[in-house]
Write a protein that holds these residues in place. Structure first.
Motif, PDB file in Angstrom:
ATOM      1  N   HIS A  86     -17.729 -14.788 -74.881  1.00  0.00           N
ATOM      2  CA  HIS A  86     -18.862 -15.157 -74.035  1.00  0.00           C
ATOM      3  C   HIS A  86     -18.789 -16.627 -73.676  1.00  0.00           C
ATOM      4  CE1 HIS A  86     -21.072 -16.982 -77.444  1.00  0.00           C
ATOM      5  NE2 HIS A  86     -20.578 -15.970 -78.139  1.00  0.00           N
ATOM      6  N   LEU A  87     -19.532 -16.978 -72.623  1.00  0.00           N
ATOM      7  CA  LEU A  87     -19.515 -18.327 -72.077  1.00  0.00           C
ATOM      8  C   LEU A  87     -20.903 -18.649 -71.561  1.00  0.00           C
ATOM      9  CD1 LEU A  87     -17.926 -20.832 -70.896  1.00  0.00           C
ATOM     10  CD2 LEU A  87     -17.569 -19.423 -68.849  1.00  0.00           C
ATOM     11  N   ASN A  88     -21.386 -19.846 -71.864  1.00  0.00           N
ATOM     12  CA  ASN A  88     -22.659 -20.320 -71.316  1.00  0.00           C
ATOM     13  C   ASN A  88     -22.360 -21.379 -70.265  1.00  0.00           C
ATOM     14  OD1 ASN A  88     -25.649 -20.207 -71.555  1.00  0.00           O
ATOM     15  ND2 ASN A  88     -25.346 -22.395 -71.830  1.00  0.00           N
ATOM     16  N   ILE A  89     -22.892 -21.182 -69.069  1.00  0.00           N
ATOM     17  CA  ILE A  89     -22.666 -22.096 -67.952  1.00  0.00           C
ATOM     18  C   ILE A  89     -24.007 -22.749 -67.618  1.00  0.00           C
ATOM     19  CG2 ILE A  89     -21.875 -22.303 -65.576  1.00  0.00           C
ATOM     20  CD1 ILE A  89     -20.416 -19.544 -66.071  1.00  0.00           C
ATOM     21  N   PRO A  90     -24.145 -24.048 -67.873  1.00  0.00           N
ATOM     22  CA  PRO A  90     -25.417 -24.716 -67.580  1.00  0.00           C
ATOM     23  C   PRO A  90     -25.753 -24.673 -66.083  1.00  0.00           C
ATOM     24  CG  PRO A  90     -24.059 -26.065 -69.024  1.00  0.00           C
ATOM     25  CD  PRO A  90     -23.187 -24.950 -68.516  1.00  0.00           C
ATOM     26  N   ALA A  91     -27.031 -24.696 -65.781  1.00  0.00           N
ATOM     27  CA  ALA A  91     -27.489 -24.739 -64.393  1.00  0.00           C
ATOM     28  C   ALA A  91     -26.791 -25.867 -63.650  1.00  0.00           C
ATOM     29  CB  ALA A  91     -29.006 -24.927 -64.348  1.00  0.00           C
ATOM     30  N   HIS A  92     -26.499 -25.639 -62.386  1.00  0.00           N
ATOM     31  CA  HIS A  92     -25.890 -26.616 -61.470  1.00  0.00           C
ATOM     32  C   HIS A  92     -24.436 -26.946 -61.785  1.00  0.00           C
ATOM     33  CE1 HIS A  92     -29.911 -26.981 -59.923  1.00  0.00           C
ATOM     34  NE2 HIS A  92     -30.332 -27.289 -61.131  1.00  0.00           N
ATOM     35  N   THR A  93     -23.803 -26.179 -62.667  1.00  0.00           N
ATOM     36  CA  THR A  93     -22.384 -26.364 -62.972  1.00  0.00           C
ATOM     37  C   THR A  93     -21.566 -25.529 -61.996  1.00  0.00           C
ATOM     38  OG1 THR A  93     -22.845 -26.705 -65.326  1.00  0.00           O
ATOM     39  CG2 THR A  93     -20.592 -26.073 -64.730  1.00  0.00           C
ATOM     40  N   LYS A  94     -20.698 -26.181 -61.237  1.00  0.00           N
ATOM     41  CA  LYS A  94     -19.862 -25.459 -60.278  1.00  0.00           C
ATOM     42  C   LYS A  94     -18.795 -24.681 -61.037  1.00  0.00           C
ATOM     43  CE  LYS A  94     -20.570 -28.561 -56.417  1.00  0.00           C
ATOM     44  NZ  LYS A  94     -19.954 -29.420 -55.388  1.00  0.00           N
ATOM     45  N   HIS A  95     -18.665 -23.388 -60.689  1.00  0.00           N
ATOM     46  CA  HIS A  95     -17.707 -22.517 -61.350  1.00  0.00           C
ATOM     47  C   HIS A  95     -17.288 -21.401 -60.405  1.00  0.00           C
ATOM     48  CE1 HIS A  95     -21.601 -20.588 -61.962  1.00  0.00           C
ATOM     49  NE2 HIS A  95     -20.959 -19.453 -62.164  1.00  0.00           N
ATOM     50  N   LYS A  96     -16.164 -20.764 -60.729  1.00  0.00           N
ATOM     51  CA  LYS A  96     -15.707 -19.608 -59.959  1.00  0.00           C
ATOM     52  C   LYS A  96     -14.802 -18.745 -60.826  1.00  0.00           C
ATOM     53  CE  LYS A  96     -13.428 -22.051 -56.723  1.00  0.00           C
ATOM     54  NZ  LYS A  96     -12.625 -22.266 -55.504  1.00  0.00           N
ATOM     55  N   VAL A  97     -14.747 -17.468 -60.479  1.00  0.00           N
ATOM     56  CA  VAL A  97     -13.836 -16.535 -61.141  1.00  0.00           C
ATOM     57  C   VAL A  97     -12.503 -16.646 -60.420  1.00  0.00           C
ATOM     58  CG1 VAL A  97     -13.399 -14.117 -61.699  1.00  0.00           C
ATOM     59  CG2 VAL A  97     -15.747 -15.002 -61.737  1.00  0.00           C
ATOM     60  N   ILE A  98     -11.468 -17.042 -61.142  1.00  0.00           N
ATOM     61  CA  ILE A  98     -10.163 -17.196 -60.495  1.00  0.00           C
ATOM     62  C   ILE A  98      -9.232 -16.014 -60.760  1.00  0.00           C
ATOM     63  CG2 ILE A  98     -10.263 -19.694 -60.320  1.00  0.00           C
ATOM     64  CD1 ILE A  98      -8.416 -19.862 -62.779  1.00  0.00           C
ATOM     65  N   TRP A  99      -9.607 -15.128 -61.718  1.00  0.00           N
ATOM     66  CA  TRP A  99      -8.752 -13.982 -62.012  1.00  0.00           C
ATOM     67  C   TRP A  99      -9.526 -12.957 -62.826  1.00  0.00           C
ATOM     68  CZ3 TRP A  99      -7.070 -12.109 -66.816  1.00  0.00           C
ATOM     69  CH2 TRP A  99      -6.043 -11.147 -66.770  1.00  0.00           C
TER      70      TRP A  99
END
Length: 113
Positions: A86-99
Motif C-alpha cells: 500500500h501507498l499513501n499519497i498526500p493531497a496535492h502530490t503529483k503522481h501517475k501510474v506508469i505501469w
C-alpha cells in the motif's frame, strides 16, 4: 432486526465481475460521502497518459490486492506495488501510474480522504 433511520446495508465481493477485456481502466465507486471515497480500480497493462499528472485535493491511500503496478511521483521517485503493498499519497502530490502488469488484472482499492 429492524434498523431505523439508517441506510441499507450492502455487501459485495471485490473480485466479482472483473472484466477480461479492458480498453480503459475501470473505476467503481464502492462507498462515498462528503469525507471519504473508496473505489475499486481494475487495470490490465494500463498507465496514466504521458502528459499530465494526477493532483488531488484529498489524500489518497491505495493498496494492490492482485497484480502489480508502478507509480511515479513528480520528485522522480517510483514506487513498485505488488499484492498487499500500500501507498499513501498526500493531497496535492503529483503522481501517475506508469505501469501495470499486462495479461492479468491489477485490482486496487483507493481511499480518498
Amino acid at each position: 432486526m429492524t434498523l431505523t433511520n439508517q441506510k441499507a446495508v450492502t455487501t459485495g465481493h471485490i473480485f466479482d465481475a472483473l472484466p477480461r477485456d479492458l480498453d480503459t481502466e475501470l473505476f467503481d465507486i464502492l462507498v462515498e460521502n462528503n469525507n471519504v471515497k473508496i473505489e475499486r480500480i481494475v487495470s490490465n497493462g494500463h498507465s496514466s497518459p504521458d502528459s499530465g499528472w494526477y493532483v488531488q485535493d484529498r489524500n489518497e491511500w491505495v493498496i494492490v490486492l492482485q497484480g502489480e503496478a508502478t507509480i511515479a511521483l513528480e520528485d522522480g521517485h517510483t514506487v513498485s506495488l505488488i499484492a498487499g503493498t500500500h501507498l499513501n499519497i498526500p493531497a496535492h502530490t503529483k503522481h501517475k501510474v506508469i505501469w501495470t502488469k499486462e495479461k492479468t488484472e491489477t485490482v486496487w482499492i483507493a481511499v480518498h480522504y
